[in-house]
Design an enzyme around this catalytic site. Sequence first.
Site, PDB file in Angstrom:
ATOM      1  CD1 TRP A  77      86.514  -3.264  -7.858  1.00  0.00           C
ATOM      2  CD2 TRP A  77      86.019  -1.103  -7.556  1.00  0.00           C
ATOM      3  NE1 TRP A  77      86.322  -3.062  -6.515  1.00  0.00           N
ATOM      4  CE2 TRP A  77      86.012  -1.744  -6.291  1.00  0.00           C
ATOM      5  CE3 TRP A  77      85.734   0.265  -7.608  1.00  0.00           C
ATOM      6  CZ2 TRP A  77      85.749  -1.074  -5.107  1.00  0.00           C
ATOM      7  CZ3 TRP A  77      85.472   0.936  -6.418  1.00  0.00           C
ATOM      8  CH2 TRP A  77      85.476   0.260  -5.182  1.00  0.00           C
ATOM      9  CG  ASP A 107      89.547   4.484  -9.433  1.00  0.00           C
ATOM     10  OD1 ASP A 107      88.671   3.587  -9.399  1.00  0.00           O
ATOM     11  OD2 ASP A 107      90.277   4.745  -8.448  1.00  0.00           O
ATOM     12  CE  LYS A 158      93.093  -2.350  -3.421  1.00  0.00           C
ATOM     13  NZ  LYS A 158      91.811  -1.661  -3.247  1.00  0.00           N
TER      14      LYS A 158
END
Lengths: 406, 421
Positions: free
Chosen positions: B151, B232, B268
């Site tokens: 990311w 993560d 999300k």
Amino acid sequence: MSVFNTVAQAPADVIFSLTAGYKADKHPQKINVGVGAFRTDELKPYVLPVVKKADTILFNNADLDHEYLPIAGEPSYTRAATKLILGDNSPAIAQGRTGAVQTISGTGANHTGAAFLAAHFKGSGKVYISNPTWANHRNIFASLGFDVQEYPYWHPATKSLDYEGMINTIREAPSGSIFILHPCAHNPTGVDPTQEQWKGIADAMREKNQFTFFDCAYQGFASGDLDKDAWAVRYFVEQGFELFVAQSFAKNFGLYGERAGNLTFVCKTPEDTKRVLSQFEKLQRSEISNPPAYGSRIVDIVLNDPALYAEWKENLKYMSSRIIDMRQKLYQHLVDLKTPGTWNHIVDQIGMFSFTGLKAPQVKVMIEKYHIYLTDNGRISMAGLSNSNVEYFARAVDDVVRNVQV
Amino acid sequence: MLSTIARAAQQPSRMASRAFVSTWSSVPQGPPDAILGVTEAFKRDADPKKMNLGVGAYRDDNGKPYVLEAVKKAEAILLEQNLDKEYAGITGVPDFTKAAAKLAYGDESPVLSNLAITQSISGTGALNIGANFFSTFYPHAKNIYVPNPTWGNHNAIFSRAGLKVEKYGYFDKSTNGLNINAMLEDIKNAPKNSIVLLHACAHNPTGVDPTQEQWNEIAQVVKDQGHFPFFDMAYQGFASGDCTKDAYALRKFVADGHQVVLSQSFAKNMGLYGERAGSFSIVCADADEKSRVESQLKILIRPMYSNPPIHGARLVNTVLNTPELKQLWLDEVKTMAERIISMRTKLRNHLEADFGSKKNWEHVTNQIGMFCYSGMTPEQVDKIKDDWHVYLTRDGRISMAGVSSGNVKYLAEAIHNVTKD
């Protein structure tokens, strides 16, 4: 062997510890004048009626989702917040040289402004905070590598502003130092400069090319009048200063835990403003990506709707009036008790806090004997007083002033 | 009123009329955000067939943002409860962090009792707290190894906190899958006691996840080298549709005795994006260490933002701690994940069956989670934007959330056309 076995126990946060002590205390007359959150006369937290309305409006709005805000925050919110502090007719806004980034309440605004300065401000490396100031100011700047110094502010002998001391320090500090100024309702003292004094402060800041960083956590809460409370900031802008203003909606909207804040910046040109904003966005992205939506949506609705805005001003008047009422009552009790010393500072000071002048040994007795919780520096939050406890409080103050050696 | 403003705008301020040097004259223009740039270009496009595949936010089959039913119900409950808006503690809403920990580590996990945990500003905030914590307290060299690619924001977050960011092999361009050998090799060769960032599931941006067997191998190598795993997890439940399955890697490492830290996001899987609900946790050796570590987390957080926003945390808390809502949520997460999976299947079928693409599109269905690393080159990405009005980032990353049954065939046609030579 754990990788963290050498991590030391850090000292507990003073104010949160105080509240914890208060909560654990079973004494029926206990008082919490520690944390700066507004309380009603029943000593209950206060969700502003206009905020309750906004909660319902948000809930019923079928078009609302939880999508990410833009990195610098929702423009309708940040613009309204900037207009609130700089004034609807601010020439700086009209000239396109103001910008803002939505932050995690006032702390976030201080931090984000400080982080920007740490990366981009070519100055002396020194930050000057008032003596005394909000407990968190020092750490916010020190943790970013600044050399944190103090400017005189509270004058213990007169219990008012040490104006000469402050001006001298501004003049004597190396050029390009950052000064954290409270535009109204100084925390913790409640002592604010007069308009004439602000003019002198501005002159000194200009003379030595110091950087102005206003921390405004109480607009509307201090005098009850939003424009009056913003006077110092608007004066500096009118005088052509580049500056930052950290804004919080924790107190004046009662939004505390929703974390609604804003950092307004005023530059010299629109070009500067654009570049500065882009760097704020880069910073924000690497720390939080984008700010929390909910609290800002409440402020957004209220500031942008004339009827709700008018209602908010009423709610603000209620809060500031209750504070002023407690000040009068406390002062009157101390006068009636003939408590040694002068007490008019209680009614001269402004905003949520009062610097009583009590010293640490006296504070200790307040806590232990009277179960009254306040910080060592003698600061009290007027919001913790009510019609039912102000006399008890006054008697406690009277006792420690008479009987506790300092 | 208007004339006052107009007049004021014409009068330069007193300062401006004198020669001055602006404090900010040497501040450079910051780079435009790559992903936002995609959305901005998309917005300017008037073509009715346009598609935005840059956005990393879930969309329903009509291409609209989706507010979960479980969340709506939680909102109603909160409104009803008439709670105050007082500050949470520095580490946030306690019931929220407890529930978040259980969700990640497992209800009965033995590490829960000695877990130092704090609410955070979603996943970014958790990573930021973690990065700063390591920067201050990690007793070895402050090197963090991240997968190649990862990311975009990982590098910015870790570098700002003072960690040295290195890469380990991850994505294999020739297979559009995992280069497990490179990954194991690079982790093995990293200096002992390095910090290793691991995407718990639904790798961003590639969608390529190790299998469970591969995770076992990775866990072994990490242990052999004394590395510190930094997980993560931004997509628990969103990857396979099953929260337990998606937590396999994290729980495997914990079961193997690794000391781990975890960044968790509810952006999300609960659709709470802008409410910024997340948490950062550290597995500690004992109660004393937990207390010391938490005290230091507070010291880090207080000068950044004092305490976290309550609204998102209260919503998550209400959902996770109300049995009917929790079940409803689990079903909705499964539905979201399944919609993504079905779009992958459809896309691949169209490419192979309808357009007879000769290329290998297995990776479209092998990859998992919101993103698909399509294998398109930057030139092909430009072409698909110019000729077909399909917008994605230049690394070829497609957000499957932007695909719906109404446009998946068009997408297949577009991809086929730009990749067929």
